[in-house]
Enzyme design. Structure first.
Site, PDB file in Angstrom:
ATOM      1  N   ASN A   6      53.719 -30.597 -39.786  1.00 35.35           N
ATOM      2  CA  ASN A   6      54.374 -29.367 -39.299  1.00 35.35           C
ATOM      3  C   ASN A   6      54.729 -29.459 -37.805  1.00 35.35           C
ATOM      4  O   ASN A   6      54.680 -28.475 -37.082  1.00 35.35           O
ATOM      5  CB  ASN A   6      53.533 -28.102 -39.570  1.00 35.35           C
ATOM      6  N   ARG A  56      59.385 -32.627 -39.231  1.00 44.10           N
ATOM      7  CA  ARG A  56      60.408 -32.280 -40.228  1.00 44.10           C
ATOM      8  C   ARG A  56      60.466 -30.794 -40.555  1.00 44.10           C
ATOM      9  O   ARG A  56      61.546 -30.194 -40.544  1.00 44.10           O
ATOM     10  CB  ARG A  56      60.168 -33.072 -41.526  1.00 44.10           C
ATOM     11  N   SER A  57      59.318 -30.191 -40.918  1.00 46.01           N
ATOM     12  CA  SER A  57      59.391 -28.794 -41.381  1.00 46.01           C
ATOM     13  C   SER A  57      59.768 -27.798 -40.277  1.00 46.01           C
ATOM     14  O   SER A  57      60.412 -26.785 -40.583  1.00 46.01           O
ATOM     15  CB  SER A  57      58.116 -28.376 -42.124  1.00 46.01           C
ATOM     16  N   CYS A  63      55.834 -29.976 -44.573  1.00 43.61           N
ATOM     17  CA  CYS A  63      55.721 -31.426 -44.416  1.00 43.61           C
ATOM     18  C   CYS A  63      54.254 -31.756 -44.148  1.00 43.61           C
ATOM     19  O   CYS A  63      53.364 -30.929 -44.427  1.00 43.61           O
ATOM     20  CB  CYS A  63      56.644 -31.950 -43.316  1.00 43.61           C
ATOM     21  N   ASP A  90      59.513 -39.516 -43.060  1.00 45.77           N
ATOM     22  CA  ASP A  90      58.661 -39.104 -41.943  1.00 45.77           C
ATOM     23  C   ASP A  90      59.107 -39.845 -40.677  1.00 45.77           C
ATOM     24  O   ASP A  90      59.010 -41.073 -40.613  1.00 45.77           O
ATOM     25  CB  ASP A  90      57.206 -39.454 -42.290  1.00 45.77           C
TER      26      ASP A  90
HETATM   27  P1  4NP Z   1      55.846 -34.331 -39.946  1.00 48.95           P
HETATM   28  O1  4NP Z   1      55.518 -35.688 -39.161  1.00 48.95           O
HETATM   29  O2  4NP Z   1      55.055 -34.368 -41.232  1.00 48.95           O
HETATM   30  O3  4NP Z   1      57.319 -34.426 -40.193  1.00 48.95           O
HETATM   31  O4  4NP Z   1      55.469 -33.209 -39.014  1.00 48.95           O
HETATM   32  C1  4NP Z   1      54.203 -36.066 -38.855  1.00 48.95           C
HETATM   33  C2  4NP Z   1      53.589 -35.554 -37.734  1.00 48.95           C
HETATM   34  C3  4NP Z   1      52.299 -35.948 -37.414  1.00 48.95           C
HETATM   35  C4  4NP Z   1      51.628 -36.838 -38.234  1.00 48.95           C
HETATM   36  C5  4NP Z   1      52.256 -37.323 -39.364  1.00 48.95           C
HETATM   37  C6  4NP Z   1      53.536 -36.936 -39.677  1.00 48.95           C
HETATM   38  N1  4NP Z   1      50.327 -37.246 -37.915  1.00 48.95           N
HETATM   39  O5  4NP Z   1      49.787 -38.117 -38.627  1.00 48.95           O
HETATM   40  O6  4NP Z   1      49.741 -36.757 -36.941  1.00 48.95           O
END
Ligand code: 4NP
Length: 140
Positions: free
Chosen positions: A6, A9-10, A3, A113
Site C-alpha cells: 500500500n 501500486r494501490s 496491493c 510490483d
Molecule cells: P506495493 O509495493 O505492494 O505496490 O506497495 C511494495 C511496497 C513495499 C514492499 C513490497 C511491495 N515491501 O516489501 O516493503
C-alpha cells in the site's frame, strides 16, 4: 484497491480511480490498503507520488493502512494488483459473497510490483490507468 505494501501500486490505483470518478461525477467511495503491515501510517513511496504528480494526480496525502476483514462489508468491489494479493485477500474472505467482490484490476493480468525496480513506476501508472478506465466502463 489492494496491493502488498500500500505504498506503490494501490495508492496510484486509488488516486487514478478517484481522479477518473471525479471527472465523470461518480460519487464513489474509493480507498486503498495493503495485505502487509510494514508501512502502515506512512505516505506513498516517493516514486509513485512523483509519477502521479507528473500525470496530474495528487496521491501525496494518502496514508498507508492494512487490509481488514471489515473492508468486505464496507466496499462493493475489491480490486487487487496481482495474484498473490488475490490469494491473500481471498484467504480472509468470510463467505462466498465476500469472495465474489475480489477481482484482479487487470482482469487476468497482473500489475507488476515496482518496489525494487525504479523503471516500472511509469508503466505501472499506465497499466493501472487502463485498468481503472476499463472498470469504470464496465460498471457504468
Ligand atoms: P506495493 O509495493 O505492494 O505496490 O506497495 C511494495 C511496497 C513495499 C514492499 C513490497 C511491495 N515491501 O516489501 O516493503
Amino acid at each position: 484497491m489492494v496491493c502488498l505494501g500500500n505504498i506503490c501500486r494501490s495508492p496510484l490505483a486509488e488516486g487514478i480511480m478517484q481522479h477518473l470518478a471525479d471527472e465523470q461525477h461518480l460519487d464513489w467511495q474509493i480507498d486503498s490498503a495493503g495485505t502487509g503491515n510494514w508501512h502502515v501510517g506512512q505516505g506513498p513511496d516517493r516514486r509513485s507520488t512523483r509519477v502521479a504528480r507528473e500525470r496530474g494526480v495528487d496521491i501525496s496525502k494518502q496514508v498507508c493502512r492494512q487490509f481488514n476483514v471489515s473492508d468486505f462489508d464496507e466496499f462493493d468491489h475489491i480490486l487487487v494488483m496481482d495474484k498473490n494479493n488475490l490469494a491473500d485477500v481471498l484467504a480472509l474472505a468470510p463467505n462466498v459473497q465476500a469472495k465474489q467482490k475480489v477481482k484482479l484490476l487487470l482482469g487476468d493480468k497482473e500489475v507488476p510490483d515496482p518496489y525494487f525496480d525504479d523503471k516500472l513506476f511509469e508503466p505501472v501508472f499506465d497499466l493501472v490507468e487502463n485498468g481503472c478506465k476499463e472498470f469504470i466502463k464496465h460498471i457504468i
